[in-house]
Design a protein around this motif. Structure first.
Motif, PDB file in Angstrom:
ATOM      1  N   TRP A   1      -5.857  10.316 -12.661  1.00 32.54           N
ATOM      2  CA  TRP A   1      -6.017   9.936 -11.200  1.00 32.54           C
ATOM      3  C   TRP A   1      -5.320   8.576 -11.318  1.00 32.54           C
ATOM      4  N   LEU A   2      -4.830   7.975 -10.434  1.00 31.08           N
ATOM      5  CA  LEU A   2      -4.639   6.340 -10.267  1.00 31.08           C
ATOM      6  C   LEU A   2      -5.013   6.053  -8.916  1.00 31.08           C
ATOM      7  N   THR A   3      -5.382   4.756  -8.543  1.00 33.98           N
ATOM      8  CA  THR A   3      -5.468   4.030  -7.161  1.00 33.98           C
ATOM      9  C   THR A   3      -4.836   2.815  -7.262  1.00 33.98           C
ATOM     10  N   LEU A   4      -4.240   2.612  -6.127  1.00 29.47           N
ATOM     11  CA  LEU A   4      -3.285   1.374  -5.958  1.00 29.47           C
ATOM     12  C   LEU A   4      -3.879   0.737  -4.388  1.00 29.47           C
ATOM     13  N   GLY A   5      -3.995  -0.643  -4.707  1.00 34.51           N
ATOM     14  CA  GLY A   5      -4.593  -1.473  -3.515  1.00 34.51           C
ATOM     15  C   GLY A   5      -3.663  -2.924  -3.682  1.00 34.51           C
ATOM     16  N   ILE A   6      -3.428  -3.423  -2.450  1.00 37.55           N
ATOM     17  CA  ILE A   6      -2.652  -4.517  -2.451  1.00 37.55           C
ATOM     18  C   ILE A   6      -3.509  -5.919  -2.051  1.00 37.55           C
ATOM     19  N   GLN A   7      -3.628  -6.806  -3.045  1.00 35.47           N
ATOM     20  CA  GLN A   7      -4.301  -8.114  -2.558  1.00 35.47           C
ATOM     21  C   GLN A   7      -3.434  -9.104  -2.106  1.00 35.47           C
ATOM     22  N   ALA A   8      -3.163  -9.334  -0.728  1.00 35.05           N
ATOM     23  CA  ALA A   8      -2.333 -10.188  -0.100  1.00 35.05           C
ATOM     24  C   ALA A   8      -2.661 -10.291   1.389  1.00 35.05           C
ATOM     25  N   PRO A   9      -2.174 -11.168   2.037  1.00 36.31           N
ATOM     26  CA  PRO A   9      -2.527 -11.366   3.424  1.00 36.31           C
ATOM     27  C   PRO A   9      -1.945 -10.080   4.213  1.00 36.31           C
ATOM     28  N   GLY A  10      -2.634  -9.346   5.110  1.00 28.22           N
ATOM     29  CA  GLY A  10      -2.068  -8.019   5.780  1.00 28.22           C
ATOM     30  C   GLY A  10      -2.597  -6.887   4.977  1.00 28.22           C
ATOM     31  N   HIS A  11      -2.810  -6.942   3.562  1.00 30.64           N
ATOM     32  CA  HIS A  11      -3.430  -5.746   2.955  1.00 30.64           C
ATOM     33  C   HIS A  11      -2.215  -4.734   2.802  1.00 30.64           C
TER      34      HIS A  11
ATOM     35  N   GLY B   1       6.112   3.023 -16.341  1.00 30.25           N
ATOM     36  CA  GLY B   1       5.259   3.189 -17.475  1.00 30.25           C
ATOM     37  C   GLY B   1       4.031   2.833 -17.258  1.00 30.25           C
ATOM     38  N   VAL B   2       2.944   3.363 -16.531  1.00 29.07           N
ATOM     39  CA  VAL B   2       1.925   3.058 -16.323  1.00 29.07           C
ATOM     40  C   VAL B   2       0.923   4.012 -16.819  1.00 29.07           C
ATOM     41  N   ALA B   3      -0.207   3.829 -17.520  1.00 33.04           N
ATOM     42  CA  ALA B   3      -1.042   4.970 -17.902  1.00 33.04           C
ATOM     43  C   ALA B   3      -1.843   5.231 -16.621  1.00 33.04           C
ATOM     44  N   THR B   4      -2.449   6.662 -16.676  1.00 31.83           N
ATOM     45  CA  THR B   4      -3.195   7.028 -15.629  1.00 31.83           C
ATOM     46  C   THR B   4      -4.838   6.586 -15.780  1.00 31.83           C
ATOM     47  N   ARG B   5      -5.520   7.032 -15.025  1.00 32.57           N
ATOM     48  CA  ARG B   5      -7.057   6.661 -14.952  1.00 32.57           C
ATOM     49  C   ARG B   5      -7.319   5.320 -14.874  1.00 32.57           C
ATOM     50  N   GLN B   6      -6.453   4.417 -13.946  1.00 31.14           N
ATOM     51  CA  GLN B   6      -6.695   3.181 -13.889  1.00 31.14           C
ATOM     52  C   GLN B   6      -6.738   2.621 -12.379  1.00 31.14           C
ATOM     53  N   HIS B   7      -7.425   1.597 -11.951  1.00 31.47           N
ATOM     54  CA  HIS B   7      -7.055   1.016 -10.560  1.00 31.47           C
ATOM     55  C   HIS B   7      -6.267  -0.040 -10.693  1.00 31.47           C
ATOM     56  N   LEU B   8      -5.093   0.140 -10.038  1.00 33.42           N
ATOM     57  CA  LEU B   8      -4.108  -0.883  -9.901  1.00 33.42           C
ATOM     58  C   LEU B   8      -4.178  -1.574  -8.499  1.00 33.42           C
ATOM     59  N   THR B   9      -3.816  -2.957  -8.543  1.00 33.29           N
ATOM     60  CA  THR B   9      -3.897  -3.896  -7.689  1.00 33.29           C
ATOM     61  C   THR B   9      -2.224  -4.725  -7.571  1.00 33.29           C
TER      62      THR B   9
ATOM     63  N   SER C   1       0.251   9.505 -18.102  1.00 30.22           N
ATOM     64  CA  SER C   1       1.047   8.203 -17.658  1.00 30.22           C
ATOM     65  C   SER C   1       1.930   8.531 -16.602  1.00 30.22           C
ATOM     66  N   VAL C   2       2.368   7.702 -15.653  1.00 29.40           N
ATOM     67  CA  VAL C   2       3.507   8.071 -14.756  1.00 29.40           C
ATOM     68  C   VAL C   2       4.729   7.216 -14.993  1.00 29.40           C
ATOM     69  N   ASP C   3       5.726   7.872 -14.692  1.00 30.23           N
ATOM     70  CA  ASP C   3       7.048   7.306 -15.127  1.00 30.23           C
ATOM     71  C   ASP C   3       7.129   5.930 -14.318  1.00 30.23           C
ATOM     72  N   ALA C   4       6.964   5.918 -13.028  1.00 31.55           N
ATOM     73  CA  ALA C   4       7.310   4.983 -12.111  1.00 31.55           C
ATOM     74  C   ALA C   4       6.198   4.675 -11.005  1.00 31.55           C
ATOM     75  N   ILE C   5       6.118   3.461 -10.368  1.00 28.12           N
ATOM     76  CA  ILE C   5       5.496   3.269  -9.254  1.00 28.12           C
ATOM     77  C   ILE C   5       6.108   2.436  -8.412  1.00 28.12           C
ATOM     78  N   ARG C   6       6.353   2.607  -7.180  1.00 29.34           N
ATOM     79  CA  ARG C   6       7.077   1.796  -6.146  1.00 29.34           C
ATOM     80  C   ARG C   6       6.163   1.568  -4.953  1.00 29.34           C
ATOM     81  N   VAL C   7       6.299   0.367  -4.381  1.00 34.51           N
ATOM     82  CA  VAL C   7       5.650   0.254  -3.192  1.00 34.51           C
ATOM     83  C   VAL C   7       6.721  -0.309  -2.231  1.00 34.51           C
ATOM     84  N   VAL C   8       6.963   0.785  -1.181  1.00 36.23           N
ATOM     85  CA  VAL C   8       7.880   0.336  -0.298  1.00 36.23           C
ATOM     86  C   VAL C   8       7.296  -0.520   0.949  1.00 36.23           C
TER      87      VAL C   8
END
Length: 561
Positions: free
Chosen positions: A476-486, A547-555, A529-536
Motif C-alpha cells: 500500500w501507499l498513502t499520500l497527504g499534502i502538508q500545505a495551506p489548503g491541504h 521510484g518510490v517503495a511501497t508500504r510507506q506514508h508519503l507527505t 515499488s511504484v514507478d512514479a507518483i504525480r500530484v495534479v
C-alpha cells in the motif's frame, strides 16, 4: 496487532512542477526536470509483523481507546434524552500528526483528540464553542478557510443557523459565524463542501439543505412555493458562499436556478468533471421522481454554473443520498457511486463528459431479503489492498420509517471488487454489517498501519462505532499534502506496471454530513515499488516523483520545505 516500522526519512524533490497538464498518464507532457518544486517526505517502510492474525481473528476489530472514548455519546440537556446525529469529521485538528474525531449530535457535540499513548481524550469542554449546549449539528466539514494551514469546521445544523468555527492551530475552536458573514438560515442543513470554485486559491463553500425533521415551537423556514410539477414543498435553500480571502464569505444568489437552490439536497460535491481544472458541482438530491433529479453543473472557471446536458448520463431520477468518486476503469476520468432507496448506482465514464450505469453489469446489488433498503454514506476505496476499488455503504431506515420495526434492522454492506470487475458483499464475513440507523461513513487509515478503517455514526440511536482493520501482507501507499489548503481538489496518480491508479482529494465532498482526512490511500497488492507518483494540483500544474517503495506514508511538502 503489531506493526513493525523501519525508521527513516526519505526526501525526494519533484522532478517537475508548474507545467499545466491534464490528469492522466500521457506521453506528450512537458516536464521541466530542472524546476525546484515540492518535496516528498516518506515515513520509511512499515511492515506487518504477523499477517496471519488477520486470517485467524478476522480483518476488523474494535479499538480500546480509553475511558473517555468508551463513555462517548451525547448527553441530554434539560431533561431530554441523548440525540446523536448523522455526520462525523475525521482529521488532524491539533497539527500533531494524529487523527482526531469530531462527533456531531443534536444534543452536545464532542471533540476527541488522539493522545501519544493511543487513547482518545474528550477535550470538548475547553476546545469547542458551547460544549455544554445543544449542538443541533447534523454534519460537519473540515477545511482550511483562511489558508493558515490548520483545519476549521463548518457545522451543518438541523433547525437553527449553521456555524463556522475557526481553529487556532492547536484544536481550539472559536465561533466566527457572524463576523465571517455566514447567512442565518435554519432549513435542515445536511452537509457542507469545501472547494475552490473561482480559482482564486482559497476554499469556497456549497451548503446542502434538505428539510427540517425535528421541528419545534417557534421554528420558521421560509421557502417559496414549488413549481406545479413538484409533489412536495420546496426544499433547501442550498447556498453558495464565496470566500473573500479576508475571513469573510459572500452569498452568491444568482449562480443556481430555482431547481438547484430549492432541491432536497443531501450532498454537494465539487469535482472536475470535464478536465478543465475548475470545480464543477454535483447535487445529490432526494425525491428525484417528484422534485429535482440528482444532476451536475459545469463551472465556467469563475464559479458560474450551467447544468450539464442530461445526455451526459449524470442526471438520475433517484432518491439520492450520497456520492463517492473513484477511477474504476482507470481511464483518467472520475467514476461515481450513488446511494438510493432499494438500489445502488455506479456511473462509469466512457469518454469526455459521458457516463453509463454499470451497477447491474458489475453485480452491485443490495440484498432486499437482508433487508438492505435505504443506503446512505458511501465510499469507493481499496479496502483489502488488492489494487481494486471496493464499495462500502451504510444502511438504515428513512425518517418516515424510523418507527417501523421491519425497516429498522438493515445491515451495512462491504462490496469487495473481484478480479472480473464484479462486486460481492463481504459485510457479514468481515463483521461490517451493523444494523443501526446509518447516515454518514468515513473510511480512512486511523492507526497508520496502511489498512483502511471505518468510522460509522449511529443516527438517533447509539455511539459512533470505529472498526480498525488488522494489517496483512499486501502492499500500500498513502499520500497527504502538508500545505495551506491541504491539497483540496488535487488528483494523485500512481504508476505501477502498466496501470495508473488515481485518487481524488475531496475530504468534505463525499459520503453524507462527513469529512475525512485529505490523505489518500492506494492498495498495491504484491508491488514492492511504484514507478512514479504525480500530484495534479487544482490549477493543473504537476509535481512528479519517481521510484518510490511501497508500504510507506508519503507527505508532499511545499516548495522550499
Amino acid at each position: 496487532m503489531r506493526v513493525r516500522t523501519t525508521i527513516g526519512l526519505l526526501l525526494l524533490t519533484a522532478c517537475g512542477s508548474g507545467t499545466p497538464v491534464r490528469p492522466g498518464k500521457t506521453t506528450d507532457s512537458v516536464v521541466d526536470t530542472a524546476a525546484v518544486g515540492p518535496v516528498l517526505q516518506a515515513s520509511g517502510q512499515i511492515t506487518c509483523a504477523d499477517p496471519s492474525i488477520r486470517d485467524r481473528e478476522g480483518p476488523l476489530y474494535t479499538p480500546s481507546w480509553g475511558a473517555d472514548w468508551e463513555a462517548r455519546g451525547p448527553s441530554g440537556t434539560d431533561g431530554q434524552p441523548p440525540m446523536p446525529s448523522g455526520g462525523v469529521a475525521v482529521a488532524d485538528f491539533t497539527g500533531d500528526g494524529r487523527t482526531d474525531l469530531f462527533l456531531t449530535a443534536d444534543t452536545p457535540c464532542q471533540l476527541f483528540v488522539a493522545q501519544p499513548d493511543g487513547t482518545m481524550a474528550d477535550v470538548s469542554a475547553d476546545h469547542i464553542p458551547g460544549a455544554a449546549s445543544d449542538c443541533r449539528a447534523w454534519g460537519a466539514a473540515a477545511g482550511d478557510m483562511d489558508g493558515d494551514g490548520d483545519l476549521d469546521l463548518y457545522i451543518s445544523r438541523e433547525r437553527t443557523p449553521d456555524q463556522l468555527w475557526e481553529n487556532d492551530g492547536t484544536g481550539h475552536f472559536t465561533d466566527v459565524t457572524h463576523q465571517a458573514g455566514i447567512p442565518a438560515i435554519a432549513c435542515g442543513t445536511r452537509s457542507a463542501s469545501w472547494g475552490d470554485m473561482d480559482g482564486d486559491g482559497d476554499l469556497d463553500l456549497f451548503v446542502a439543505r434538505h428539510r427540517v425533521i425535528l421541528e419545534e415551537d417557534g421554528y420558521t423556514c421560509d421557502r417559496p412555493e414549488p413549481p406545479e410539477s413538484w409533489d412536495l414543498p420546496s426544499g433547501g435553500p442550498n447556498t453558495l458562499l464565496r470566500n473573500e480571502g479576508d475571513g469573510t464569505f459572500v452569498e452568491l444568489v444568482d449562480h443556481l436556478p430555482f431547481e438547484g437552490v430549492y432541491a432536497h439536497t443531501f450532498v454537494g460535491s465539487w469535482l472536475d468533471l470535464d478536465g478543465d481544472h475548475d470545480r464543477d458541482l454535483i447535487l445529490v438530491n432526494d425525491f428525484g421522481p417528484t422534485t429535482t433529479p440528482t444532476t451536475a453543473w459545469l463551472n465556467d472557471g469563475t464559479g458560474a454554473l450551467e447544468a450539464l446536458d442530461p445526455t451526459a448520463g449524470l442526471e438520475l431520477v433517484i432518491y439520492g443520498m450520497s456520492v463517492a468518486v473513484g477511477d474504476l476503469n482507470e481511464d483518467g476520468r472520475p467514476d461515481l457511486a450513488y446511494t438510493d432507496i432499494d438500489r445502488l448506482h455506479l456511473l462509469e465514464s466512457v469518454g469526455p463528459l459521458s457516463w453509463v450505469e454499470r451497477a447491474a453489469a458489475r453485480a452491485l446489488f443490495p440484498d432486499p431479503d437482508a433487508p438492505q433498503r435505504a443506503a446512505w454514506g458511501v465510499a469507493l476505496e481499496d479496502i483489502d489492498n488488492d489494487g481494486l476499488l471496493d464499495l462500502a455503504t451504510v444502511y438504515g431506515p428513512t425518517e418516515d420509517r424510523l418507527e417501523e420495526p421491519d425497516a429498522q434492522d438493515q445491515p451495512d454492506a462491504l462490496f469487495l471488487q473481484q478480479p472480473d470487475g464484479s462486486f460481492v458483499d463481504h459485510g457479514v464475513a468481515w463483521g461490517f454489517d451493523a444494523r443501526g440507523v446509518g447516515r454518514g461513513l468515513v473510511v480512512t487509515d486511523l492507526d497508520g498501519n496502511g489498512w483502511l478503517d471505518f468510522v460509522r455514526p449511529d443516527y438517533r440511536e447509539g455511539q459512533t462505532a470505529v472498526h480498525l482493520q488488522r494489517c496483512g501482507a499486501a502492499a500500500w501507499l498513502t499520500l497527504g499534502i502538508q500545505a495551506p489548503g491541504h491539497g483540496y481538489g488535487a488528483v494523485v496518480e500512481v504508476d505501477v506496471g502498466d496501470r495508473t491508479l488515481r485518487r481524488y482529494i475531496n475530504p468534505s465532498n463525499q459520503s453524507l454530513g462527513t469529512s475525512r482526512p485529505s490523505r489518500v490511500h492506494f492498495g498495491l497488492g504484491t508491488a514492492e515499488s511504484v514507478d512514479a507518483i504525480r500530484v495534479v494540483w487544482p490549477d493543473g500544474t504537476l509535481s512528479a516523483f519517481e521510484g518510490v517503495a511501497t508500504r510507506q506514508h508519503l507527505t508532499v511538502l511545499p516548495d522550499g520545505a
